[in-house]
Design a protein around this motif. Sequence first.
Motif: not given
Length: 249
Positions: A93-109
Motif C-alpha cells: 500500500x505504500x507503493x499505491x500511496x506513491x502512485x497517487x501522491x508521488x510529490x509528497x515527502x511523507x510518501x517517499x519517507x
Amino acid sequence: MRTIRMTLFLFIGAVGVRAFGSDANLIKNIDKARSENRLSDALKESKELFTAKPDDYGSLVRWVRSHNDIGESLLDQNKKKEAEPYFREADKYARLLETKFPKRAEVQYYRAVVAGNLDGYLSLGKQMKMGHAVEKFAKRAVELDSNFQPAYVVLGSFYREIAALNSFERAVFGKVPGASFQNSEKLLRKAIELNPNDPFAHFELAGTLSKEHKSKEAKANYQKVLSLPQSDPRQPHLAALAKKALEKK
C-alpha cells in the motif's frame, strides 16, 4: 551480508489531513490508539477508514502506518516471521500511496522505512536492491521538502550502517558515495536541529558517535533518549536499547 534494519518510526506529526464529521472522529480514534500503543485497535479502525475512503491520503497513510507499526512491534519482540506479512502489506500500500501522491515527502519517507524493514526477508541480490531503495526514497523526500526531518534520520542511520560494513560487504553492496560516519553525523545533527525532541534522531546520532569513538557525546544522546516524554509506540523499546547502551559505556 547484514540487513538494513531501520530503527525508525513513521512520523505522525508530518501528516496533515483535513477531515470532517465521522471521519474526523475515526482519525482521532486511530491516532489515539496508536499513541497509547494499542496497535491492533489502530489497525482495526484504520481498516474501517480505508474501506470507506480507499483513495484518501489520510486513510492510505494510516493503513500503511498501522501495518508497519505492528510489524516493527513484532520485530522488536524477536518475532521476525510473524512480522513479515505486516511489512509486505505495508509495502503493497505504500507503493499505491506513491502512485497517487508521488510529490509528497511523507510518501517517499514511508517507502524508505518500509523498504528498510523488508530488507531482512529478501535474497542477497534483492537485499542490495532494497537497501539502495532506502537511500533513493529518503533522498527524494529531502528533495521534495528540505525541512522534512524524518528523512534526515533515515539517511543518517543508513549511511552509518553502510559505512560500518567490512570491505567485502561494501564491495558486494555497491557504491554509496554518502556512506561515511562523518556524513551520518552531519545528517543526524540536521535532524536534531529540525526537531530537538525526536528521541529516534538522538538514538541514531548516539550510534554514529559511538562508531566515531566520541563516547562522551554518545552517552549524552542516549541519556537524552531516556529523558524525552513518550511520543511514539516504539519509544519504550528504544529507551530499553538506550539504557542497555549506557550500561556498556
